[in-house]
Design an enzyme around this catalytic site. Structure first.
Site, PDB file in Angstrom:
ATOM      1  N   ILE A  99       0.883  -1.176   0.040  1.00  0.00           N
ATOM      2  CA  ILE A  99      -0.105   0.091  -0.112  1.00  0.00           C
ATOM      3  C   ILE A  99       0.793   1.341   0.107  1.00  0.00           C
ATOM      4  CG2 ILE A  99      -1.791   1.279   1.267  1.00  0.00           C
ATOM      5  CD1 ILE A  99      -2.465  -1.452   2.572  1.00  0.00           C
ATOM      6  N   CYS A 100       0.441   2.017  -0.946  1.00  0.00           N
ATOM      7  CA  CYS A 100       0.983   3.580  -0.804  1.00  0.00           C
ATOM      8  C   CYS A 100       0.465   4.545  -0.421  1.00  0.00           C
ATOM      9  CB  CYS A 100       1.855   3.749  -2.406  1.00  0.00           C
ATOM     10  SG  CYS A 100       2.650   5.439  -2.565  1.00  0.00           S
TER      11      CYS A 100
END
Length: 229
Positions: A99-100
């Site tokens: 996840i960014c």
């Protein structure tokens, strides 16, 4: 999808940090934010996993997305890494589930708690950020062809994130199609029940047999009465 399993950091993290993590995890479990459920690993409190319900009005609506946070031994000075364990089509989620989100990068602060991270990830499902896309295709479609992006995201949600419904057993299906099979099953159950009660089913006379025996008895008694006359 790449493995996101991590080595336990119970021995690497100082006691006060472990105490903080434990307190946060149990508080979230007792009073979870809407649409978020925490899973507790009693053997390793640093194994932080949760599920997030797809927010309504998004392509993820109706889905249940499992995620985890991987803590390093430098936590909380260094932010945890976030991973979706459920496959999802999202600009800010890589194919391996990474996840960014800025909260886990440049905007990280040591005082940020687990609850803050989970809420941020949930918000990411509502407001994707195509400018920092890990999935370039999803980011491009979001900007250029939203309907196509939404269609594909919904399809992925339907395939990978729908909560499993209880499966119907094969015996039920057979019973529905074959009444005779159902009858046999019921007879088997009756037999088992009789065995449990210690009764020999074969020695129990049927209603017809009992009636025949009674009629024969009456005939014999009638013949005896006629002979006396």
């Amino acid at each position: 999808m790449a493995s996101t399993s991590s080595i336990s950091n119970v021995e690497n993290l100082p006691p006060h940090i472990l105490k903080r993590i434990s307190r946060e995890v149990y508080e979230i479990s007792e009073s979870p934010p809407e649409g978020i459920k925490m899973f507790i690993n009693e053997e390793d409190i640093t194994d932080i996993q949760a599920s997030i319900e797809g927010p309504s009005g998004t392509p993820y609506e109706g889905g249940l997305f499992k995620m985890k946070l991987v803590l390093s031994k430098e936590f909380p000075a260094v932010p945890p890494q976030g991973f979706f364990l459920t496959k999802i089509f999202h600009p800010n989620v890589a194919k391996n589930g990474a996840i960014c989100v800025n909260t886990l990068k440049k905007d990280w602060k040591p005082e940020h708690g687990i609850k803050h991270i989970l809420l941020t990830v949930k918000c990411l499902l509502i407001y994707p950020n195509p400018e920092s896309a890990l999935n370039e295709e999803a980011g491009r479609l979001l900007l250029e062809q939203y309907d196509e992006y939404s269609r594909y995201a919904k399809m992925m949600t339907e395939i990978h994130a729908k909560p499993q419904k209880p499966s119907t057993s094969s015996s039920t299906s057979i019973d529905a199609c074959c009444p005779s099979s159902s009858k046999s099953t019921e007879e088997d159950k009756d037999g088992e029940l009789l065995k449990k009660k210690g009764t020999d089913k074969g020695k129990i006379p049927s209603t017809a047999a009992a009636a025949t025996a009674a009629a024969e008895k009456k005939k014999k008694e009638k013949k005896k009465a006629l002979k006396r006359l």
